[in-house]
Design a protein around this motif. Structure first.
Motif, PDB file in Angstrom:
ATOM      1  N   SER A 131       0.453  -1.107  -0.445  1.00 48.86           N
ATOM      2  CA  SER A 131      -0.311   0.279  -0.004  1.00 48.86           C
ATOM      3  C   SER A 131       1.192   1.770   0.003  1.00 48.86           C
ATOM      4  N   PHE A 132       1.919   0.981   0.731  1.00 48.20           N
ATOM      5  CA  PHE A 132       3.332   2.277   0.649  1.00 48.20           C
ATOM      6  C   PHE A 132       3.399   2.976  -0.514  1.00 48.20           C
ATOM      7  N   GLN A 133       3.908   1.607  -1.037  1.00 50.74           N
ATOM      8  CA  GLN A 133       4.758   1.645  -2.791  1.00 50.74           C
ATOM      9  C   GLN A 133       3.265   1.794  -3.673  1.00 50.74           C
ATOM     10  N   GLN A 134       2.515   1.949  -3.063  1.00 51.19           N
ATOM     11  CA  GLN A 134       1.248   2.297  -4.453  1.00 51.19           C
ATOM     12  C   GLN A 134       1.150   3.609  -4.215  1.00 51.19           C
ATOM     13  N   GLU A 135       1.026   4.130  -2.638  1.00 48.70           N
ATOM     14  CA  GLU A 135       0.737   5.734  -2.581  1.00 48.70           C
ATOM     15  C   GLU A 135       1.533   6.869  -2.613  1.00 48.70           C
ATOM     16  N   VAL A 136       3.062   6.042  -2.191  1.00 54.63           N
ATOM     17  CA  VAL A 136       3.838   7.179  -2.463  1.00 54.63           C
ATOM     18  C   VAL A 136       4.422   7.430  -4.264  1.00 54.63           C
ATOM     19  N   ALA A 137       3.958   6.087  -5.371  1.00 55.96           N
ATOM     20  CA  ALA A 137       4.276   6.467  -5.944  1.00 55.96           C
ATOM     21  C   ALA A 137       2.460   7.600  -6.647  1.00 55.96           C
ATOM     22  N   VAL A 138       2.046   7.599  -5.826  1.00 56.41           N
ATOM     23  CA  VAL A 138       1.136   8.899  -6.383  1.00 56.41           C
ATOM     24  C   VAL A 138       1.738  10.215  -5.943  1.00 56.41           C
ATOM     25  N   TRP A 139       1.985  10.363  -5.075  1.00 50.25           N
ATOM     26  CA  TRP A 139       2.605  11.687  -3.596  1.00 50.25           C
ATOM     27  C   TRP A 139       3.301  11.829  -4.723  1.00 50.25           C
ATOM     28  N   HIS A 140       4.426  11.208  -5.132  1.00 55.20           N
ATOM     29  CA  HIS A 140       6.226  11.931  -5.404  1.00 55.20           C
ATOM     30  C   HIS A 140       5.314  13.144  -7.487  1.00 55.20           C
ATOM     31  N   LYS A 141       4.142  11.921  -7.494  1.00 53.78           N
ATOM     32  CA  LYS A 141       3.629  13.182  -8.683  1.00 53.78           C
ATOM     33  C   LYS A 141       2.782  14.106  -8.548  1.00 53.78           C
ATOM     34  N   LEU A 142       3.129  15.305  -7.401  1.00 53.90           N
ATOM     35  CA  LEU A 142       1.951  16.108  -6.767  1.00 53.90           C
ATOM     36  C   LEU A 142       2.736  17.175  -6.836  1.00 53.90           C
ATOM     37  N   ASP A 143       2.154  18.359  -7.129  1.00 54.66           N
ATOM     38  CA  ASP A 143       3.336  19.803  -7.399  1.00 54.66           C
ATOM     39  C   ASP A 143       2.223  20.935  -7.277  1.00 54.66           C
ATOM     40  N   HIS A 144       2.369  21.297  -5.940  1.00 56.83           N
ATOM     41  CA  HIS A 144       1.407  22.741  -5.914  1.00 56.83           C
ATOM     42  C   HIS A 144       1.779  22.631  -4.811  1.00 56.83           C
ATOM     43  N   PRO A 145       1.599  24.410  -4.443  1.00 54.41           N
ATOM     44  CA  PRO A 145       1.820  25.203  -3.676  1.00 54.41           C
ATOM     45  C   PRO A 145       1.575  24.822  -2.030  1.00 54.41           C
ATOM     46  N   ASN A 146       0.372  24.088  -1.384  1.00 64.64           N
ATOM     47  CA  ASN A 146      -0.027  24.077  -0.662  1.00 64.64           C
ATOM     48  C   ASN A 146      -0.226  22.154  -0.145  1.00 64.64           C
ATOM     49  N   VAL A 147       0.280  21.577  -0.867  1.00 68.49           N
ATOM     50  CA  VAL A 147       0.850  20.294  -0.373  1.00 68.49           C
ATOM     51  C   VAL A 147       2.472  20.526  -0.647  1.00 68.49           C
ATOM     52  N   THR A 148       2.834  20.157   0.784  1.00 66.67           N
ATOM     53  CA  THR A 148       3.890  19.500   1.069  1.00 66.67           C
ATOM     54  C   THR A 148       5.008  19.029  -0.188  1.00 66.67           C
ATOM     55  N   LYS A 149       5.931  19.185  -0.507  1.00 65.55           N
ATOM     56  CA  LYS A 149       7.416  18.897  -1.121  1.00 65.55           C
ATOM     57  C   LYS A 149       7.575  17.220  -1.152  1.00 65.55           C
ATOM     58  N   PHE A 150       7.303  16.479  -2.242  1.00 69.95           N
ATOM     59  CA  PHE A 150       7.714  14.944  -1.551  1.00 69.95           C
ATOM     60  C   PHE A 150       9.186  14.813  -2.128  1.00 69.95           C
ATOM     61  N   VAL A 151      10.032  14.529  -1.716  1.00 67.81           N
ATOM     62  CA  VAL A 151      11.365  14.187  -1.856  1.00 67.81           C
ATOM     63  C   VAL A 151      11.856  12.713  -2.210  1.00 67.81           C
ATOM     64  N   GLY A 152      11.265  12.525  -2.030  1.00 68.99           N
ATOM     65  CA  GLY A 152      11.399  11.067  -2.152  1.00 68.99           C
ATOM     66  C   GLY A 152      11.049   9.977  -1.030  1.00 68.99           C
ATOM     67  N   ALA A 153      11.649   8.256  -1.116  1.00 73.52           N
ATOM     68  CA  ALA A 153      11.363   7.467   0.433  1.00 73.52           C
ATOM     69  C   ALA A 153      11.921   6.214  -0.494  1.00 73.52           C
ATOM     70  N   SER A 154      12.076   5.591   0.321  1.00 75.79           N
ATOM     71  CA  SER A 154      12.677   4.414   0.320  1.00 75.79           C
ATOM     72  C   SER A 154      12.692   3.294   1.068  1.00 75.79           C
ATOM     73  N   MET A 155      12.336   1.308   0.520  1.00 71.64           N
ATOM     74  CA  MET A 155      11.593   0.961   1.296  1.00 71.64           C
ATOM     75  C   MET A 155      12.929   0.587   2.204  1.00 71.64           C
ATOM     76  N   GLY A 156      13.829   0.458   2.654  1.00 73.90           N
ATOM     77  CA  GLY A 156      15.042   0.181   3.813  1.00 73.90           C
ATOM     78  C   GLY A 156      15.312   0.804   3.709  1.00 73.90           C
ATOM     79  N   THR A 157      15.649   0.750   5.552  1.00 76.09           N
ATOM     80  CA  THR A 157      16.951   2.152   6.026  1.00 76.09           C
ATOM     81  C   THR A 157      18.080   1.138   6.319  1.00 76.09           C
ATOM     82  N   ALA A 158      18.732  -0.046   5.615  1.00 80.29           N
ATOM     83  CA  ALA A 158      19.818  -0.331   6.564  1.00 80.29           C
ATOM     84  C   ALA A 158      21.460  -0.043   6.207  1.00 80.29           C
ATOM     85  N   ASP A 159      21.278   1.168   5.092  1.00 79.33           N
ATOM     86  CA  ASP A 159      21.855   1.622   4.808  1.00 79.33           C
ATOM     87  C   ASP A 159      21.990   3.503   5.741  1.00 79.33           C
ATOM     88  N   LEU A 160      20.967   3.919   6.146  1.00 79.02           N
ATOM     89  CA  LEU A 160      20.676   5.167   6.590  1.00 79.02           C
ATOM     90  C   LEU A 160      21.792   5.894   7.632  1.00 79.02           C
TER      91      LEU A 160
END
Length: 385
Positions: A131-160
């Motif tokens: 579900s998260f992957q599906q929503e992120v795929a939509v969110w990253h295409k959003l572009d509006h001055p009243n929507v927080t700008k999405f930078v990116g995401a990662s499905m893992g954090t092993a290298d964080l």
């Protein structure tokens, strides 16, 4: 003395298949070593066989790593090596929010913990990640001055890389969301700061319009936020409202029957959501109506009522926040339209934007009349059914 035996009786080295098989069994991991197994003859080890086994093992590891690195990255996937975390901003039920930078840009990072280390079943975790992957795929295409700008995401954090001053245990496979950092805090915090003096009418309408325009944009993309509340709205340094926290947002289903369940926050949830009935984007319109009241009044709805009282009151008694007597009719009417018990009678957010834009704020009005220093306190102290 027999040349094939050790004097201390540690282990028989007499050539034979039994000793050879036992020694090889230990070497290949088919048993466990003990003190009597620590000595064996090198000329009885099949080195060629060991080389073949080792080569196969290393080949599998190499192939796995190569395949993993060759997997095509999604458009929204970030390079964790460019992500620097500085400190914790907030902790919540499903994760922790950090302040940091990504490739030189100020960002906020949210680590989502869905119980991947034993607190959820494999099926639940897989469903959440999908579900998260599906929503992120939509969110990253959003572009509006009243929507927080999405930078990116990662499905893992092993290298964080997390600094030692904020280090704490979290699932290595947790999901990581990166968005622009907004220094103004949440809209709710801003309203609480102004709860005593209230807000000038122009600012009320400006904040309401920002939120309405953001929601109208989301709905035009068939996205239902499902958790519209002032706590999920962020402010820029110039007090522009931006919609945030898409944790439960989803693409609107073509069949309303596919969208059910109590999703949202008590006090902002429409009666159809509270009852578990099918719903659509109009649930966001209801929530906006509550937010509009909150922005105007700088107060919390139903602060003195229990969960049961609010749920029952909203569904069975048409309970709504009490509109202050000094509230202009033009704004009060929008509130009432938005929180109508019948979703079909609620306006679309596009219409709400037009109604707000038509309000004249040049002559003041609202909670702070032009001839008063302090705000109007016409709210009835006792609120409830």
């Amino acid at each position: 003395m027999d040349s094939g035996k050790e004097e201390d009786g540690k282990i028989s080295a007499t050539p034979g298949s039994e000793v050879k098989d036992r020694s090889m069994s230990k070497l290949m991991g088919k048993g466990s070593f003990n003190n009597r197994d620590m000595f064996f003859r090198a000329d009885q080890i099949d080195l060629k066989s060991l080389d073949i086994q080792l080569e196969k093992k290393l080949s599998k590891i190499w192939l796995r790593d190569v395949i993993g690195s060759m997997r095509p990255k999604e458009e929204w996937e970030i390079d964790l090596s460019k992500l620097e975390i500085r400190y914790v901003v907030a902790r919540g039920t499903y994760g922790t929010v950090y302040r940091g930078t990504y490739d030189g840009q100020d960002i906020a990072v949210k680590l989502l913990d869905w119980g991947e280390d034993g607190h959820a079943t494999d099926a639940e975790t897989a469903a959440l990640r999908s579900s998260f992957q599906q929503e992120v795929a939509v969110w990253h295409k959003l572009d509006h001055p009243n929507v927080t700008k999405f930078v990116g995401a990662s499905m893992g954090t092993a290298d964080l890389k997390i600094p030692s001053n904020v280090q704490h245990s979290f699932p290595t496979r947790a999901c990581c969301v990166v968005v622009e950092y907004l220094p103004g805090g949440t809209l709710k915090q801003y309203l609480i700061k102004n709860s005593r003096r209230k807000l000038p009418y122009k600012i009320v309408i400006q904040l309401a319009l920002d939120l309405a325009r953001g929601l109208s944009y989301l709905h035009s993309k068939k996205i239902v936020h499902r958790d519209v509340k002032t706590e999920n709205m962020l402010l820029t340094a110039n007090r522009t409202v931006k919609i945030a926290d898409f944790g439960v947002a989803r693409v609107e289903a073509q069949n309303p029957q596919d969208m059910t369940g109590e999703t949202g926050t008590l006090g902002y949830m429409g009666p159809e959501v509270l009852e578990g009935k099918p719903y659509n984007r109009k649930c966001d319109v209801y929530s906006f109506g509550i937010c509009l009241w909150e922005i105007y009044a700088c107060d919390m709805p139903y602060f003195n009522l229990s969960f049961t009282e609010v749920s029952y009151g909203v569904v069975r008694q048409n309970l709504r926040p009490e509109i202050p007597r000094c509230c202009p009719n033009s704004l009060a009417n929008i509130m009432k339209k938005c929180w109508d018990p019948n979703p079909d009678k609620r306006p679309n957010m596009e219409e709400v934007v037009r109604l707000l834009e038509a309000i004249d704020t040049s002559r003041g009005g609202g909670m702070i009349p032009e001839d008063q220093v302090r705000g109007c306190f016409c709210l009835v102290p006792t609120r409830g059914p």
